[in-house]
Scaffold this motif. Structure first.
Motif, PDB file in Angstrom:
ATOM      1  N   VAL A  31      15.255  41.720  42.390  1.00  0.00           N
ATOM      2  CA  VAL A  31      14.174  40.790  42.714  1.00  0.00           C
ATOM      3  C   VAL A  31      12.876  41.440  42.272  1.00  0.00           C
ATOM      4  CG1 VAL A  31      13.010  39.514  44.556  1.00  0.00           C
ATOM      5  CG2 VAL A  31      15.467  39.998  44.729  1.00  0.00           C
ATOM      6  N   TYR A  32      12.086  40.699  41.497  1.00  0.00           N
ATOM      7  CA  TYR A  32      10.834  41.281  41.037  1.00  0.00           C
ATOM      8  C   TYR A  32       9.757  40.223  40.911  1.00  0.00           C
ATOM      9  CZ  TYR A  32      13.014  39.801  36.638  1.00  0.00           C
ATOM     10  OH  TYR A  32      13.662  39.079  35.671  1.00  0.00           O
ATOM     11  N   GLY A  33       8.548  40.697  40.958  1.00  0.00           N
ATOM     12  CA  GLY A  33       7.362  39.868  40.838  1.00  0.00           C
ATOM     13  C   GLY A  33       6.216  40.794  40.497  1.00  0.00           C
ATOM     14  N   TYR A  37       9.308  45.255  42.859  1.00  0.00           N
ATOM     15  CA  TYR A  37      10.653  45.332  42.288  1.00  0.00           C
ATOM     16  C   TYR A  37      11.567  45.939  43.342  1.00  0.00           C
ATOM     17  CZ  TYR A  37      14.693  46.477  39.474  1.00  0.00           C
ATOM     18  OH  TYR A  37      15.962  46.553  38.998  1.00  0.00           O
ATOM     19  N   GLN A  59       5.208  34.190  43.186  1.00  0.00           N
ATOM     20  CA  GLN A  59       6.304  33.921  42.259  1.00  0.00           C
ATOM     21  C   GLN A  59       7.236  35.125  42.231  1.00  0.00           C
ATOM     22  OE1 GLN A  59       6.126  30.948  40.147  1.00  0.00           O
ATOM     23  NE2 GLN A  59       8.272  31.374  39.820  1.00  0.00           N
ATOM     24  N   TYR A  60       8.531  34.873  42.331  1.00  0.00           N
ATOM     25  CA  TYR A  60       9.545  35.923  42.261  1.00  0.00           C
ATOM     26  C   TYR A  60      10.591  35.541  41.223  1.00  0.00           C
ATOM     27  CZ  TYR A  60       7.722  37.856  46.611  1.00  0.00           C
ATOM     28  OH  TYR A  60       6.907  38.407  47.571  1.00  0.00           O
ATOM     29  N   TYR A  61      11.238  36.551  40.687  1.00  0.00           N
ATOM     30  CA  TYR A  61      12.310  36.371  39.706  1.00  0.00           C
ATOM     31  C   TYR A  61      13.536  37.121  40.205  1.00  0.00           C
ATOM     32  CZ  TYR A  61       8.340  34.976  36.900  1.00  0.00           C
ATOM     33  OH  TYR A  61       7.213  34.341  36.447  1.00  0.00           O
ATOM     34  N   THR A  63      17.655  38.311  39.186  1.00  0.00           N
ATOM     35  CA  THR A  63      18.833  38.409  38.328  1.00  0.00           C
ATOM     36  C   THR A  63      19.938  39.079  39.143  1.00  0.00           C
ATOM     37  OG1 THR A  63      18.082  40.510  37.399  1.00  0.00           O
ATOM     38  CG2 THR A  63      17.596  38.517  36.122  1.00  0.00           C
ATOM     39  N   GLU A  78      18.064  34.543  34.489  1.00  0.00           N
ATOM     40  CA  GLU A  78      16.970  34.760  35.430  1.00  0.00           C
ATOM     41  C   GLU A  78      16.661  33.467  36.174  1.00  0.00           C
ATOM     42  OE1 GLU A  78      13.196  37.175  34.506  1.00  0.00           O
ATOM     43  OE2 GLU A  78      12.663  35.076  34.151  1.00  0.00           O
ATOM     44  N   ARG A  79      16.454  33.600  37.467  1.00  0.00           N
ATOM     45  CA  ARG A  79      16.036  32.465  38.298  1.00  0.00           C
ATOM     46  C   ARG A  79      14.654  32.788  38.844  1.00  0.00           C
ATOM     47  NH1 ARG A  79      21.553  31.487  41.710  1.00  0.00           N
ATOM     48  NH2 ARG A  79      22.920  31.795  39.946  1.00  0.00           N
ATOM     49  N   LYS A  80      13.829  31.781  38.977  1.00  0.00           N
ATOM     50  CA  LYS A  80      12.510  32.035  39.544  1.00  0.00           C
ATOM     51  C   LYS A  80      12.254  31.080  40.688  1.00  0.00           C
ATOM     52  CE  LYS A  80       9.721  29.238  36.416  1.00  0.00           C
ATOM     53  NZ  LYS A  80       8.581  29.219  35.520  1.00  0.00           N
ATOM     54  N   LYS A  82       9.006  30.313  43.959  1.00  0.00           N
ATOM     55  CA  LYS A  82       7.710  30.643  44.545  1.00  0.00           C
ATOM     56  C   LYS A  82       7.782  30.357  46.032  1.00  0.00           C
ATOM     57  CE  LYS A  82       2.761  29.839  44.078  1.00  0.00           C
ATOM     58  NZ  LYS A  82       1.717  29.110  43.332  1.00  0.00           N
TER      59      LYS A  82
END
Length: 90
Positions: A31-33, A37, A59-61, A63, A78-80, A82
């Motif tokens: 999980v990162y933004g 991370y 916003q977060y991403y 994988t 990747e999924r995003k 907010k």
């Protein structure tokens, strides 16, 4: 899929990859933004995780990789998402 989204949490769901031999031991969820991370490890082969203590309106991403005795598999798409402004659940 991202579901049950609130101002500081999200439920992430995914499908197990097709069986390729070795049983899945767990999943690594990255999980990162912006300035953030973290890698979470699922409990066993469960295909969901609830992320908590996230920042509001950010916003977060995400994988995901499956891990088996044969090693770590490829990254998922990747999924995003907010997080929300208030306590509204979607």
């Amino acid at each position: 899929m991202v579901t049950e989204l609130t101002k500081d949490s999200a439920l992430i769901l995914w499908e197990s990859p097709k069986r390729g031999g070795a049983d899945i031991l767990h999943y690594n969820i990255q999980v990162y933004g912006l300035k953030f991370y973290r890698v979470f490890i699922s409990q066993g082969n469960k295909t969901y995780i609830r992320l908590k203590n996230l920042n509001h309106e950010k916003q977060y991403y995400v994988t995901i990789t499956a891990v088996s005795s044969a090693g770590e598999g490829p990254l998922s798409a990747e999924r995003k998402f907010k997080t929300l402004k208030g306590n509204v659940t979607v």
